[in-house]
Motif scaffolding. Structure first.
Motif, PDB file in Angstrom:
ATOM      1  N   VAL A   1       4.870   9.163  -5.894  1.00  0.00           N
ATOM      2  CA  VAL A   1       4.595   8.519  -4.610  1.00  0.00           C
ATOM      3  C   VAL A   1       4.688   7.004  -4.821  1.00  0.00           C
ATOM      4  O   VAL A   1       3.970   6.446  -5.653  1.00  0.00           O
ATOM      5  CB  VAL A   1       3.206   8.884  -4.079  1.00  0.00           C
ATOM      6  N   PRO A   2       5.600   6.327  -4.100  1.00  0.00           N
ATOM      7  CA  PRO A   2       5.728   4.880  -4.236  1.00  0.00           C
ATOM      8  C   PRO A   2       4.903   4.144  -3.186  1.00  0.00           C
ATOM      9  O   PRO A   2       4.525   4.699  -2.144  1.00  0.00           O
ATOM     10  CB  PRO A   2       7.222   4.658  -3.999  1.00  0.00           C
TER      11      PRO A   2
ATOM     12  N   ARG B   1       0.402  -8.183   0.760  1.00  0.00           N
ATOM     13  CA  ARG B   1      -0.191  -9.525   0.853  1.00  0.00           C
ATOM     14  C   ARG B   1      -0.698  -9.942  -0.531  1.00  0.00           C
ATOM     15  O   ARG B   1      -1.539  -9.253  -1.125  1.00  0.00           O
ATOM     16  CB  ARG B   1      -1.320  -9.561   1.878  1.00  0.00           C
ATOM     17  N   PHE B   2      -0.194 -11.066  -0.995  1.00  0.00           N
ATOM     18  CA  PHE B   2      -0.597 -11.578  -2.297  1.00  0.00           C
ATOM     19  C   PHE B   2      -0.281 -13.069  -2.335  1.00  0.00           C
ATOM     20  O   PHE B   2       0.484 -13.590  -1.514  1.00  0.00           O
ATOM     21  CB  PHE B   2       0.143 -10.846  -3.428  1.00  0.00           C
ATOM     22  N   SER B   3      -0.856 -13.749  -3.280  1.00  0.00           N
ATOM     23  CA  SER B   3      -0.615 -15.179  -3.450  1.00  0.00           C
ATOM     24  C   SER B   3      -0.879 -15.538  -4.900  1.00  0.00           C
ATOM     25  O   SER B   3      -1.391 -14.726  -5.675  1.00  0.00           O
ATOM     26  CB  SER B   3      -1.501 -16.012  -2.507  1.00  0.00           C
ATOM     27  N   GLY B   4      -0.513 -16.752  -5.290  1.00  0.00           N
ATOM     28  CA  GLY B   4      -0.733 -17.126  -6.667  1.00  0.00           C
ATOM     29  C   GLY B   4       0.008 -18.375  -7.054  1.00  0.00           C
ATOM     30  O   GLY B   4       0.757 -18.950  -6.254  1.00  0.00           O
ATOM     31  N   GLN B   5      -0.229 -18.787  -8.281  1.00  0.00           N
ATOM     32  CA  GLN B   5       0.429 -19.967  -8.804  1.00  0.00           C
ATOM     33  C   GLN B   5       0.838 -19.733 -10.249  1.00  0.00           C
ATOM     34  O   GLN B   5       0.197 -18.974 -10.979  1.00  0.00           O
ATOM     35  CB  GLN B   5      -0.479 -21.193  -8.731  1.00  0.00           C
TER      36      GLN B   5
ATOM     37  N   SER C   1      -6.509  -4.412   0.499  1.00  0.00           N
ATOM     38  CA  SER C   1      -6.363  -3.662   1.749  1.00  0.00           C
ATOM     39  C   SER C   1      -4.915  -3.620   2.229  1.00  0.00           C
ATOM     40  O   SER C   1      -4.587  -2.873   3.155  1.00  0.00           O
ATOM     41  CB  SER C   1      -7.244  -4.261   2.844  1.00  0.00           C
ATOM     42  N   SER C   2      -4.022  -4.397   1.592  1.00  0.00           N
ATOM     43  CA  SER C   2      -2.629  -4.425   2.020  1.00  0.00           C
ATOM     44  C   SER C   2      -1.803  -3.312   1.392  1.00  0.00           C
ATOM     45  O   SER C   2      -0.578  -3.301   1.528  1.00  0.00           O
ATOM     46  CB  SER C   2      -1.998  -5.783   1.690  1.00  0.00           C
ATOM     47  N   VAL C   3      -2.464  -2.352   0.710  1.00  0.00           N
ATOM     48  CA  VAL C   3      -1.741  -1.238   0.113  1.00  0.00           C
ATOM     49  C   VAL C   3      -1.011  -0.463   1.199  1.00  0.00           C
ATOM     50  O   VAL C   3      -1.547  -0.195   2.279  1.00  0.00           O
ATOM     51  CB  VAL C   3      -2.700  -0.331  -0.683  1.00  0.00           C
ATOM     52  N   HIS C   4       0.248  -0.098   0.919  1.00  0.00           N
ATOM     53  CA  HIS C   4       1.074   0.561   1.939  1.00  0.00           C
ATOM     54  C   HIS C   4       1.987   1.574   1.259  1.00  0.00           C
ATOM     55  O   HIS C   4       2.782   1.215   0.385  1.00  0.00           O
ATOM     56  CB  HIS C   4       1.912  -0.474   2.685  1.00  0.00           C
ATOM     57  N   THR C   5       1.865   2.841   1.667  1.00  0.00           N
ATOM     58  CA  THR C   5       2.722   3.906   1.131  1.00  0.00           C
ATOM     59  C   THR C   5       3.549   4.575   2.210  1.00  0.00           C
ATOM     60  O   THR C   5       4.282   5.522   1.929  1.00  0.00           O
ATOM     61  CB  THR C   5       1.880   4.979   0.426  1.00  0.00           C
ATOM     62  N   GLY C   6       3.417   4.112   3.453  1.00  0.00           N
ATOM     63  CA  GLY C   6       4.176   4.699   4.555  1.00  0.00           C
ATOM     64  C   GLY C   6       3.480   5.843   5.250  1.00  0.00           C
ATOM     65  O   GLY C   6       3.995   6.376   6.238  1.00  0.00           O
ATOM     66  N   VAL C   7       2.299   6.251   4.761  1.00  0.00           N
ATOM     67  CA  VAL C   7       1.518   7.326   5.384  1.00  0.00           C
ATOM     68  C   VAL C   7       0.139   6.755   5.713  1.00  0.00           C
ATOM     69  O   VAL C   7      -0.683   6.555   4.805  1.00  0.00           O
ATOM     70  CB  VAL C   7       1.391   8.547   4.458  1.00  0.00           C
TER      71      VAL C   7
ATOM     72  N   ASP D   1      -2.964   5.796   3.155  1.00  0.00           N
ATOM     73  CA  ASP D   1      -3.328   4.406   2.913  1.00  0.00           C
ATOM     74  C   ASP D   1      -4.822   4.184   3.147  1.00  0.00           C
ATOM     75  O   ASP D   1      -5.476   3.451   2.390  1.00  0.00           O
ATOM     76  CB  ASP D   1      -2.505   3.479   3.809  1.00  0.00           C
ATOM     77  N   GLU D   2      -5.372   4.793   4.179  1.00  0.00           N
ATOM     78  CA  GLU D   2      -6.812   4.678   4.427  1.00  0.00           C
ATOM     79  C   GLU D   2      -7.611   5.287   3.289  1.00  0.00           C
ATOM     80  O   GLU D   2      -8.656   4.758   2.894  1.00  0.00           O
ATOM     81  CB  GLU D   2      -7.171   5.341   5.758  1.00  0.00           C
ATOM     82  N   HIS D   3      -7.131   6.405   2.752  1.00  0.00           N
ATOM     83  CA  HIS D   3      -7.820   7.017   1.622  1.00  0.00           C
ATOM     84  C   HIS D   3      -7.757   6.100   0.397  1.00  0.00           C
ATOM     85  O   HIS D   3      -8.751   5.954  -0.331  1.00  0.00           O
ATOM     86  CB  HIS D   3      -7.199   8.381   1.290  1.00  0.00           C
ATOM     87  N   LEU D   4      -6.616   5.449   0.180  1.00  0.00           N
ATOM     88  CA  LEU D   4      -6.494   4.532  -0.954  1.00  0.00           C
ATOM     89  C   LEU D   4      -7.418   3.325  -0.810  1.00  0.00           C
ATOM     90  O   LEU D   4      -7.854   2.745  -1.808  1.00  0.00           O
ATOM     91  CB  LEU D   4      -5.047   4.062  -1.092  1.00  0.00           C
ATOM     92  N   ARG D   5      -7.752   2.956   0.419  1.00  0.00           N
ATOM     93  CA  ARG D   5      -8.666   1.826   0.645  1.00  0.00           C
ATOM     94  C   ARG D   5     -10.132   2.231   0.493  1.00  0.00           C
ATOM     95  O   ARG D   5     -11.002   1.363   0.408  1.00  0.00           O
ATOM     96  CB  ARG D   5      -8.446   1.237   2.042  1.00  0.00           C
TER      97      ARG D   5
END
Length: 203
Positions: free
Chosen positions: A51-52, A57-61, A81-87, A91-95
């Motif tokens: 499962v991909p 959302r990310f940031s950095g230097q 919370s920006s995890v996204h798998t298309g389902v 995604d709610e379960h992953l959060r």
């Protein structure tokens, strides 16, 4: 300098929120992520397939000088919370507390501690990765793809672009992500394969 950089990054992140390109004062050799041309992807084994997903959302230097790559420093923040798998249901379960527990741990953090140059354009970056309530040391093989002037000179005058690529794995159980029982059931693997592709801008 590393601790000053951490304070600057965290201050901007807290004020502006996750997913915003950090705008700290630039120094020589300092690069900011171009989020429109960067990605953080992952995949995990599910029964006999994969499962991909991505974090959007990310940031950095990054502090990088091609003449002295061993002195590089890397600091990244990922909005959990920006995890996204298309389902959406997945995604709610992953959060949820079963996985990333985003209410208690809203961001993942990577802070480098040591950089060693290997053959060619590969840097081995050792640093602390924090996910949920766990901070553990990880080693990331990082490929420097090159530095070039931005070709759209009328819109991006004088801007240089740095390309980075990394592919590595972590054990989700080391970071209290998901249950060990799911591995015993054959439902879910323990390894999370991460792929990071980034362009960074220096003005």
């Amino acid at each position: 300098m590393r601790y000053f950089l951490r304070i600057v990054v965290l201050t901007f992140f807290c004020i502006l929120g996750p997913g915003v390109l950090l705008a700290a004062e630039k120094a020589s050799g300092q690069w900011d992520i171009d989020p429109e041309h960067s990605s953080i992807g992952f995949r995990v084994r599910h029964i006999v397939g994969y499962v991909p997903g991505v974090f959007s959302r990310f940031s950095g230097q990054v502090e990088y000088d091609a003449a002295m790559p061993e002195k590089s420093q890397f600091y990244f923040l990922i909005d959990s919370s920006s995890v996204h798998t298309g389902v959406p249901a997945r995604d709610e379960h992953l959060r949820s507390p079963d996985f990333l527990d985003v209410e208690r741990s809203p961001r993942m953090i990577f802070s480098s501690k040591n950089v060693v140059r290997e053959d060619g354009d590969i840097l081995v970056v050792t640093g602390d990765l924090t996910i949920r309530d766990v901070t553990a040391e990880v080693r990331v093989p990082l490929q420097v793809l090159g530095i070039a002037g931005h070709p759209v000179k009328d819109k991006m005058p004088g801007v240089r672009v740095l390309g980075l690529h990394a592919a590595f794995s972590i054990n989700r159980l080391d970071f209290h992500v998901g249950s060990e029982e799911w591995t015993r059931m054959g439902l879910m693997g323990e390894a999370i394969d991460l792929t990071i592709d980034m362009e960074l801008l220096q003005r």
